[in-house]
Design a protein around this motif. Sequence first.
Motif, PDB file in Angstrom:
ATOM      1  N   ALA A 119      42.260  35.832  47.012  1.00  0.00           N
ATOM      2  CA  ALA A 119      42.691  37.166  46.584  1.00  0.00           C
ATOM      3  C   ALA A 119      42.315  37.417  45.126  1.00  0.00           C
ATOM      4  CB  ALA A 119      44.199  37.321  46.774  1.00  0.00           C
ATOM      5  N   LEU A 120      42.464  36.413  44.273  1.00  0.00           N
ATOM      6  CA  LEU A 120      42.106  36.563  42.864  1.00  0.00           C
ATOM      7  C   LEU A 120      40.616  36.833  42.709  1.00  0.00           C
ATOM      8  CD1 LEU A 120      42.989  36.384  39.873  1.00  0.00           C
ATOM      9  CD2 LEU A 120      42.545  33.932  40.005  1.00  0.00           C
ATOM     10  N   MET A 157      38.591  38.141  44.994  1.00  0.00           N
ATOM     11  CA  MET A 157      38.311  39.477  45.529  1.00  0.00           C
ATOM     12  C   MET A 157      38.770  40.567  44.567  1.00  0.00           C
ATOM     13  SD  MET A 157      39.156  39.193  49.535  1.00  0.00           S
ATOM     14  CE  MET A 157      38.076  38.310  50.628  1.00  0.00           C
ATOM     15  N   ALA A 158      39.913  40.367  43.944  1.00  0.00           N
ATOM     16  CA  ALA A 158      40.399  41.351  42.970  1.00  0.00           C
ATOM     17  C   ALA A 158      39.462  41.430  41.774  1.00  0.00           C
ATOM     18  CB  ALA A 158      41.811  40.992  42.513  1.00  0.00           C
ATOM     19  N   GLY A 159      38.907  40.300  41.378  1.00  0.00           N
ATOM     20  CA  GLY A 159      37.984  40.289  40.253  1.00  0.00           C
ATOM     21  C   GLY A 159      36.634  40.906  40.577  1.00  0.00           C
ATOM     22  N   LEU A 160      36.218  40.843  41.833  1.00  0.00           N
ATOM     23  CA  LEU A 160      34.919  41.380  42.210  1.00  0.00           C
ATOM     24  C   LEU A 160      34.930  42.892  42.420  1.00  0.00           C
ATOM     25  CD1 LEU A 160      33.656  38.643  44.690  1.00  0.00           C
ATOM     26  CD2 LEU A 160      32.924  39.044  42.337  1.00  0.00           C
ATOM     27  N   ALA A 161      36.096  43.468  42.684  1.00  0.00           N
ATOM     28  CA  ALA A 161      36.175  44.908  42.912  1.00  0.00           C
ATOM     29  C   ALA A 161      35.987  45.661  41.588  1.00  0.00           C
ATOM     30  CB  ALA A 161      37.528  45.267  43.521  1.00  0.00           C
ATOM     31  N   ARG A 162      35.417  46.846  41.705  1.00  0.00           N
ATOM     32  CA  ARG A 162      35.196  47.669  40.510  1.00  0.00           C
ATOM     33  C   ARG A 162      36.523  48.197  39.986  1.00  0.00           C
ATOM     34  NH1 ARG A 162      31.934  51.067  43.783  1.00  0.00           N
ATOM     35  NH2 ARG A 162      33.191  52.727  42.884  1.00  0.00           N
ATOM     36  N   ASP A 163      36.594  48.369  38.671  1.00  0.00           N
ATOM     37  CA  ASP A 163      37.815  48.851  38.032  1.00  0.00           C
ATOM     38  C   ASP A 163      38.135  50.283  38.462  1.00  0.00           C
ATOM     39  OD1 ASP A 163      40.024  48.625  36.335  1.00  0.00           O
ATOM     40  OD2 ASP A 163      38.920  49.534  34.664  1.00  0.00           O
ATOM     41  N   ASP A 164      37.118  51.121  38.578  1.00  0.00           N
ATOM     42  CA  ASP A 164      37.375  52.513  38.952  1.00  0.00           C
ATOM     43  C   ASP A 164      37.812  52.655  40.405  1.00  0.00           C
ATOM     44  OD1 ASP A 164      34.845  51.761  39.823  1.00  0.00           O
ATOM     45  OD2 ASP A 164      34.021  53.779  39.637  1.00  0.00           O
ATOM     46  N   ALA A 165      37.518  51.671  41.239  1.00  0.00           N
ATOM     47  CA  ALA A 165      37.955  51.728  42.639  1.00  0.00           C
ATOM     48  C   ALA A 165      39.476  51.653  42.734  1.00  0.00           C
ATOM     49  CB  ALA A 165      37.323  50.597  43.440  1.00  0.00           C
ATOM     50  N   TYR A 166      40.111  50.908  41.845  1.00  0.00           N
ATOM     51  CA  TYR A 166      41.571  50.827  41.840  1.00  0.00           C
ATOM     52  C   TYR A 166      42.174  52.190  41.525  1.00  0.00           C
ATOM     53  CZ  TYR A 166      41.352  45.727  41.950  1.00  0.00           C
ATOM     54  OH  TYR A 166      41.130  44.434  42.324  1.00  0.00           O
ATOM     55  N   ARG A 167      41.606  52.883  40.555  1.00  0.00           N
ATOM     56  CA  ARG A 167      42.109  54.215  40.210  1.00  0.00           C
ATOM     57  C   ARG A 167      41.844  55.201  41.329  1.00  0.00           C
ATOM     58  NH1 ARG A 167      39.756  52.700  35.328  1.00  0.00           N
ATOM     59  NH2 ARG A 167      37.935  53.990  35.743  1.00  0.00           N
ATOM     60  N   ILE A 174      48.792  39.391  38.137  1.00  0.00           N
ATOM     61  CA  ILE A 174      49.733  38.972  39.189  1.00  0.00           C
ATOM     62  C   ILE A 174      49.158  37.821  40.009  1.00  0.00           C
ATOM     63  CG2 ILE A 174      50.834  39.712  41.353  1.00  0.00           C
ATOM     64  CD1 ILE A 174      52.247  40.753  38.896  1.00  0.00           C
ATOM     65  N   LEU A 175      47.914  37.968  40.430  1.00  0.00           N
ATOM     66  CA  LEU A 175      47.314  36.920  41.267  1.00  0.00           C
ATOM     67  C   LEU A 175      46.986  35.672  40.459  1.00  0.00           C
ATOM     68  CD1 LEU A 175      45.110  39.240  43.484  1.00  0.00           C
ATOM     69  CD2 LEU A 175      47.219  38.060  44.151  1.00  0.00           C
ATOM     70  N   GLY A 176      46.639  35.835  39.193  1.00  0.00           N
ATOM     71  CA  GLY A 176      46.414  34.680  38.324  1.00  0.00           C
ATOM     72  C   GLY A 176      47.681  33.883  38.099  1.00  0.00           C
ATOM     73  N   VAL A 177      48.794  34.586  37.896  1.00  0.00           N
ATOM     74  CA  VAL A 177      50.082  33.906  37.751  1.00  0.00           C
ATOM     75  C   VAL A 177      50.448  33.208  39.061  1.00  0.00           C
ATOM     76  CG1 VAL A 177      52.567  34.315  37.460  1.00  0.00           C
ATOM     77  CG2 VAL A 177      50.941  35.360  35.888  1.00  0.00           C
ATOM     78  N   THR A 178      50.134  33.845  40.178  1.00  0.00           N
ATOM     79  CA  THR A 178      50.398  33.222  41.477  1.00  0.00           C
ATOM     80  C   THR A 178      49.637  31.912  41.628  1.00  0.00           C
ATOM     81  OG1 THR A 178      50.816  35.366  42.497  1.00  0.00           O
ATOM     82  CG2 THR A 178      50.225  33.560  43.971  1.00  0.00           C
ATOM     83  N   VAL A 179      48.358  31.919  41.259  1.00  0.00           N
ATOM     84  CA  VAL A 179      47.562  30.687  41.335  1.00  0.00           C
ATOM     85  C   VAL A 179      48.142  29.625  40.402  1.00  0.00           C
ATOM     86  CG1 VAL A 179      45.302  29.682  40.836  1.00  0.00           C
ATOM     87  CG2 VAL A 179      45.446  31.833  42.090  1.00  0.00           C
TER      88      VAL A 179
END
Length: 113
Positions: free
Chosen positions: A24-25, A27-37, A50-55
């Motif tokens: 998940a971390l 995949m979250a890093g590979l997605a574009r920043d503007d896609a989240y918005r 969040i996912l980094g803290v989870t790891v």
Amino acid sequence: MLLTAFGGFMSLIFLGMLVLAVVALVMAGLARDDAYRAANKQSKMFWLIILGVTVAVNLLVPMVFLQIAGLIATIVFFVDVRPALRQVSGGGSGGRRGGSSSDGPYGPYNGGR
């Protein structure tokens, strides 16, 4: 003996939780920043934290409560955020590439001809 088997089973469960969090971390890093918005989700930095803290919790802190909280965050990412990001990025058509509107799950529908 039963306690040893249970400990081995729990180790596999925790390893699986760690693997899911790392995937998940990434995949979250590979997605574009503007896609989240565009998907109206939290920011990319939020999910990376969040996912980094989870790891980190899965690797360093053997507290089951924190690991379960991280698992819930990982599941939310996979079930809610990732499909929305794929849809916004143009990768979300349910795995189908092209085809017509009369195509069924096993190919084109020909009306029983």
